[in-house]
Design a protein around this motif. Structure first.
Motif, short mmCIF file in Angstrom:
data_model
loop_
_atom_site.label_atom_id
_atom_site.label_comp_id
_atom_site.label_asym_id
_atom_site.label_seq_id
_atom_site.Cartn_x
_atom_site.Cartn_y
_atom_site.Cartn_z
N ALA A 56 98.39 46.92 5.74
CA ALA A 56 97.30 46.99 6.28
C ALA A 56 96.94 45.54 7.12
O ALA A 56 96.57 45.51 8.28
CB ALA A 56 96.02 47.89 5.60
N ARG A 57 97.17 44.61 6.32
CA ARG A 57 96.74 43.40 6.94
C ARG A 57 97.76 42.72 8.04
O ARG A 57 97.40 41.70 8.47
CB ARG A 57 96.84 42.33 5.86
N HIS A 58 98.82 43.49 8.07
CA HIS A 58 99.85 43.04 9.08
C HIS A 58 99.62 44.15 10.12
O HIS A 58 100.32 44.13 11.27
CB HIS A 58 101.33 43.16 8.53
N GLU A 59 98.43 45.04 10.48
CA GLU A 59 98.48 45.83 11.65
C GLU A 59 98.60 45.09 12.68
O GLU A 59 99.20 45.67 13.82
CB GLU A 59 97.09 46.57 11.33
N LYS A 60 98.10 44.20 13.09
CA LYS A 60 98.15 43.43 14.30
C LYS A 60 99.38 42.93 14.87
O LYS A 60 99.58 42.65 16.06
CB LYS A 60 97.17 42.17 14.29
N ARG A 61 100.30 43.16 13.86
CA ARG A 61 101.95 42.59 14.23
C ARG A 61 102.56 43.90 14.74
O ARG A 61 103.58 43.67 15.40
CB ARG A 61 102.44 41.90 13.16
N ARG A 62 102.18 44.85 14.46
CA ARG A 62 102.95 46.20 15.04
C ARG A 62 102.87 46.26 16.68
O ARG A 62 101.98 45.90 17.20
CB ARG A 62 102.28 47.57 14.50
N LEU A 63 104.05 46.34 17.09
CA LEU A 63 104.15 46.37 18.70
C LEU A 63 103.34 47.64 19.32
O LEU A 63 103.52 47.65 20.50
CB LEU A 63 105.70 46.50 19.01
N THR A 64 102.90 48.35 18.57
CA THR A 64 102.01 49.41 18.93
C THR A 64 100.61 49.26 18.85
O THR A 64 99.73 50.16 19.28
CB THR A 64 102.37 50.77 18.91
N TYR A 65 100.00 47.93 18.33
CA TYR A 65 98.62 47.60 17.98
C TYR A 65 98.04 47.52 19.44
O TYR A 65 98.71 47.08 20.46
CB TYR A 65 98.81 46.38 17.31
N LYS A 66 96.71 47.87 19.34
CA LYS A 66 95.85 47.73 20.78
C LYS A 66 96.23 46.57 21.63
O LYS A 66 96.33 46.75 22.90
CB LYS A 66 94.66 48.03 20.43
N THR A 67 96.34 45.32 21.00
CA THR A 67 96.59 44.25 21.82
C THR A 67 97.86 44.27 22.57
O THR A 67 98.04 43.74 23.59
CB THR A 67 96.26 42.85 20.95
N PHE A 68 98.79 44.66 21.98
CA PHE A 68 99.95 45.02 22.68
C PHE A 68 100.17 45.80 23.75
O PHE A 68 100.68 45.76 24.78
CB PHE A 68 101.42 45.21 21.51
N LEU A 69 99.25 46.89 23.64
CA LEU A 69 99.52 47.89 24.44
C LEU A 69 98.47 47.41 25.59
O LEU A 69 98.93 47.81 26.74
CB LEU A 69 98.60 49.26 24.09
N GLU A 70 97.77 46.68 25.58
CA GLU A 70 97.10 46.02 26.61
C GLU A 70 98.13 45.31 27.37
O GLU A 70 97.92 45.04 28.74
CB GLU A 70 95.64 45.03 26.05
N GLN A 71 98.73 44.37 26.71
CA GLN A 71 99.84 43.48 27.47
C GLN A 71 100.78 44.55 28.19
O GLN A 71 101.28 44.18 29.49
CB GLN A 71 100.70 42.85 26.58
N TYR A 72 101.34 45.67 27.79
CA TYR A 72 102.21 46.71 28.25
C TYR A 72 101.40 47.12 29.65
O TYR A 72 101.88 47.32 30.69
CB TYR A 72 102.59 47.88 27.73
N GLN A 73 100.05 47.60 29.45
CA GLN A 73 99.56 48.09 30.53
C GLN A 73 99.26 47.18 31.75
O GLN A 73 99.57 47.42 33.03
CB GLN A 73 98.12 48.42 30.27
N SER A 74 99.30 45.78 31.31
CA SER A 74 99.10 44.60 32.31
C SER A 74 100.56 44.72 33.11
O SER A 74 100.44 44.53 34.48
CB SER A 74 98.52 43.50 31.76
N ILE A 75 101.59 44.74 32.59
CA ILE A 75 102.84 43.99 33.22
C ILE A 75 103.55 45.39 33.81
O ILE A 75 104.42 45.20 34.58
CB ILE A 75 103.72 43.48 32.43
#
Length: 212
Positions: free
Chosen positions: A123-142
């Motif tokens: 759980a403490r590594h959730e932000k590293r998953r490539l489908t975490y919300k911050t990565f999805l924001e990147q994908y949406q942008s590009i």
């Protein structure tokens, strides 16, 4: 499994600068000129040894493929495959996917592939998953307005997490497969991991999602 260091990796990448882009950050917004055409741009995050991107490049010569792999001792395998296949529509980046917006301009990419990404189960590594919300924001942008992400994994927990993450971020689920190889999809190009896990009898999960 510990990866063996390859001290010759830097020299090999330099010798194949027509495949490995030395300064990809300078290409932001200019990937059309790198490929010298206006074909769609697809990127794979975590190219590994290159079986998938090489197979896709041969199957779809009118698409420009960019494979990202941060581990030098791994990307050299991908370089070798691309070189031996003599394909011209592939470039490789020895970069991490910390922030894709530093490499690609807004709406510059048509499709993203996430193949057998690290599940980061704790759980403490959730932000590293490539489908975490911050990565999805990147994908949406590009991604372009009709852009898609195609994800494959053998990890059910990551797959379920990803479906929830995509849904909560407003992405449209176009395909959800709980056993990809039962579909007998002739267009599917397998990765090295996919072949291994499939031979062991593990189901392969795939989803295709479209940007909000």
């Amino acid at each position: 499994m510990r990866l063996r260091n390859k001290p010759w990796a830097d020299d090999y990448m330099n010798e194949n600068s027509h495949i490995v882009v030395a300064d990809p950050f300078s290409k932001k917004g200019k990937w059309v000129s790198e490929f010298e055409n206006e074909n769609p741009v697809h990127i794979e995050i975590g190219t590994g040894k290159g079986q998938f991107i090489t197979g896709m490049s041969k199957q779809y010569p009118n698409i420009n493929f960019i494979g990202m792999e941060r581990v030098k001792s791994v990307i050299v395998g991908a370089i070798k495959k691309v070189k031996e296949a003599e394909i011209l529509n592939t470039r490789l980046l020895n970069e991490d996917a910390d922030d894709l917006r530093e490499l690609f301009e807004e709406s510059e990419v048509d499709q993203i592939y996430l193949n057998f990404s690290d599940p980061w189960p704790k759980a403490r590594h959730e932000k590293r998953r490539l489908t975490y919300k911050t990565f999805l924001e990147q994908y949406q942008s590009i991604l372009k307005s009709d852009g898609k992400v195609v994800m494959k994994t053998d990890n059910r927990q990551l797959f379920e997490y990803s479906l929830v993450s995509f849904s909560q971020s407003g992405w449209t689920l176009e395909e959800v497969s709980l056993n990809l190889h039962n579909l007998e999809d002739a267009t599917n190009v397998m990765t090295e991991y996919e072949e291994k896990f499939s031979e062991q009898g593990h189901p392969i999960y795939r989803c295709v999602v479209r940007v909000p």
